[in-house]
Design a protein around this motif. Sequence first.
Motif, short mmCIF file in Angstrom:
data_model
loop_
_atom_site.label_atom_id
_atom_site.label_comp_id
_atom_site.label_asym_id
_atom_site.label_seq_id
_atom_site.Cartn_x
_atom_site.Cartn_y
_atom_site.Cartn_z
N ILE A 142 11.80 1.35 -0.30
CA ILE A 142 10.53 1.58 0.41
C ILE A 142 10.07 0.29 1.07
CG2 ILE A 142 8.08 2.12 0.08
CD1 ILE A 142 8.99 4.08 -2.13
N LEU B 170 4.65 7.26 4.51
CA LEU B 170 4.62 8.12 3.32
C LEU B 170 5.32 9.44 3.58
CD1 LEU B 170 0.99 7.43 2.06
CD2 LEU B 170 3.09 6.96 0.83
N GLN C 243 0.94 3.95 -2.96
CA GLN C 243 0.49 5.32 -2.68
C GLN C 243 1.61 6.32 -2.95
OE1 GLN C 243 -1.38 6.04 1.06
NE2 GLN C 243 -2.93 4.48 0.75
N TYR C 244 2.83 5.93 -2.60
CA TYR C 244 3.96 6.82 -2.81
C TYR C 244 4.16 7.08 -4.31
CZ TYR C 244 8.66 8.71 -2.87
OH TYR C 244 9.74 9.51 -3.09
N PHE C 245 4.15 6.00 -5.09
CA PHE C 245 4.41 6.19 -6.52
C PHE C 245 3.22 6.82 -7.24
CE2 PHE C 245 7.83 3.04 -5.75
CZ PHE C 245 8.86 3.88 -6.10
N THR D 101 0.84 -1.21 0.00
CA THR D 101 0.00 0.00 0.00
C THR D 101 0.87 1.25 0.00
OG1 THR D 101 -1.26 -1.30 1.57
CG2 THR D 101 -2.09 0.88 1.10
N VAL D 102 1.89 1.24 0.86
CA VAL D 102 2.74 2.43 0.96
C VAL D 102 3.43 2.69 -0.37
CG1 VAL D 102 4.81 3.36 2.07
CG2 VAL D 102 3.09 2.20 3.44
N ARG D 103 3.94 1.61 -0.96
CA ARG D 103 4.66 1.75 -2.23
C ARG D 103 3.74 2.32 -3.30
NH1 ARG D 103 6.97 -3.62 -3.14
NH2 ARG D 103 5.12 -3.87 -4.38
N HIS E 151 4.24 10.36 -6.45
CA HIS E 151 5.56 10.74 -6.95
C HIS E 151 5.94 9.83 -8.10
CE1 HIS E 151 5.38 11.79 -2.67
NE2 HIS E 151 6.03 12.86 -3.02
N ALA E 152 5.13 9.88 -9.17
CA ALA E 152 5.45 9.03 -10.32
C ALA E 152 6.77 9.44 -10.92
CB ALA E 152 4.35 9.15 -11.36
N PRO E 153 7.66 8.46 -11.23
CA PRO E 153 8.92 8.82 -11.84
C PRO E 153 8.70 9.53 -13.17
CG PRO E 153 8.64 6.43 -11.75
CD PRO E 153 7.46 7.03 -11.08
N GLN F 145 0.56 4.11 7.78
CA GLN F 145 0.77 4.39 6.35
C GLN F 145 1.17 5.85 6.14
OE1 GLN F 145 -2.49 3.35 3.75
NE2 GLN F 145 -2.62 1.35 4.69
N MET G 167 14.06 10.89 -3.85
CA MET G 167 13.25 9.85 -4.49
C MET G 167 13.81 8.48 -4.12
SD MET G 167 10.81 9.55 -6.74
CE MET G 167 10.11 8.19 -7.59
#
Lengths: 501, 167
Positions: free
Chosen positions: B7, B41, A34-36, A30-32, A39-41, B37, B1
């Motif tokens: 992560i 984040l 949501q983060y991406f 979930t964290v991964r 913050h999409a590369p 979460q 990043m």
Amino acid sequence: MSVEREKLDERYLQAQLREELGDDVDLSETVRSQYFAKHAPARRAIVPAPSWRSVWRPLASAACVLIAAGVAVWALVSYLPRSQQQSELPASDTAEQAPNVDVEPVRESDFDILTRDEQPEQNPAGQPDPEKGEGETGQSPFERESRGDDPTPDVEPEPEPEKPDETIEKPDYPPDWTDPPDAFPDPQKPAPWEDPTEVVRAKVVVAAWQGEDLRVTRGEVLKREKVAPGFALLSGDLLEARKPIDFELIDGTFVRLDGDMVVTSDETTTSVELQDGAAYVISNGISISHEGATAKVFGTSVIEQRLRSLDVFCVSGYVGGPSDRLDAGFNARLEVEGFGRAKAIEWEDVAREFKFVRDIRGETVWREELDEAPGKLFGGEIAGGVLVGESDPSIGIGFYLRAPHIIGADDVVRVRFKLDASTKLVLQFGSTENGNWRHEMGVVKAGEWIEFELPLAELVKTTDMSQSAQPGLHFKFFQLHPEDDTVGIEIDWVEILRKHS
Amino acid sequence: MRSAVQIERLVKEHQTGLLRYLRYLGCEENLARDMAQETFLATIAADFEVRDRRATSAYLRTTARNFYFMWLRRHKKEVALPDEDVLETKWYELENDDEGDKYKRALQNCLKHLTERARLALKLRYGENASREQISCAVGLEAEGAKTLLRRAKDKLRDCIRKQVGK
């Protein structure tokens, strides 16, 4: 300080118990994601390749044109002699049929590339006679070329295909290959919808139930079998209550059943088919149906099965029909088309009609178990699901509610508590808009758990005893405190019951 | 990043401890997960430099605590919590320099000494978030009986763990 530390001890134990007895939690996915998602590369820009310019480019283009022209000439040259040969075979016909065009016919001598000597030999040994055509050999020119001089066909005619077998055979795969599930269904095994064991996969529809003498029919698996509390009841089970049984369905609906019903549930809705008898229902929108008549209960109702209809007694809230509704305090027959004539009723009428609801006094509209502090505490601490502490006349034992409760006309507060010394006790609620409201309970016995009940309308304003609590007040905290002494008080739970009127 | 691998490593290494800390602060189960979460984040977005496990863990706890306090303020919840230094001191005392492993082992041992009914009640309460009615139904007791059973089971566990851990 020590009370705080003990509270932290308790919470730490509970946290460890959750880890030990609960499911493993993995937040990484979930964290991964949501983060991406945030913050999409950055996408790489697509840079067009630099155009290649060269001094040889015009020359190369010209060479290509020349080569293409050469190939075209060669193709024409190789085609014309063959077409001439073909035109010689039916000579008389072609002369007549040839279009009259002003082009000089091409002569063989004009071509020094291919002379007649170099032309392929007509009808060489072993080749079929062109006049007979290819059809007689059954072979294509390519097959002839590949098989050399042997003119006889060596291909056996294929046998007629056999009629397909009914049975399904597994292909002969290597042993380490794995078939996908159900890739080759067993013809001996009944289809899933015919197999009674498949019913086991149905969804559980009852969160909890309590009562005696419940019989369950589940396809071929169970045939009117008596089950004990704790038995999982699934979507589609026929439930027969020989004595009234209380069910808490997975959507939160409460049903007291005196009859037979089938509960079904899909992803979004839970519904009850009342096959026989009656049910007392508290719900926020469950459908109760019988032979096409469907009632949607929003509030509290008693519903009885009738011939192709339902008899609906709406106690609180309302019951929706196909195009109309029945409000609280009315009874009407519901058929497929809608409600019939409504008649005013009171709870006494309902209780007289249905013996199985006589002990039901109302519905719980608020309850605090005190497993944890719902809000700020007035002294004391939560220990083992009980609020415990010393209380004196200046400050009671109590707590803030999780959210203010709006009191109704028939609301009754119930509390379970224990004192360590006999004393005069006061029960008090604080409101958000108009001060505190209390009731003097008189002298209360010590050393035993007491369940005390009081209509909220009997509370009076602490600073003006002539005012009594009116419906619509927002209560924000609850307290018990002694009038004179200092005593130890334990509170197990507090609830507000909305009595049926 | 950060990369997906970084992560994943950060979350997997610290999620158990962080969830335990949030529950210790008094978060109910779903809120604890949400707060954890958000904490991860925010930490990742802030490009926190991971030096050692202990420092990272402390940073995450502080962030989570702040998120929880902000949530309490936003929802106008009045929850009595001790001062931060009391919270942290007690946390270190309970975690015992081994991230609560000794406590966990003691808990596992002590659970074995409980009756089957008490274990079932605890499993339903803390493992499956069952309601009081569901627990009482499963263990065959009245609602008050189930509550007492849970309370006694926890008292026994606390005593037993105290003897084994020495605190």
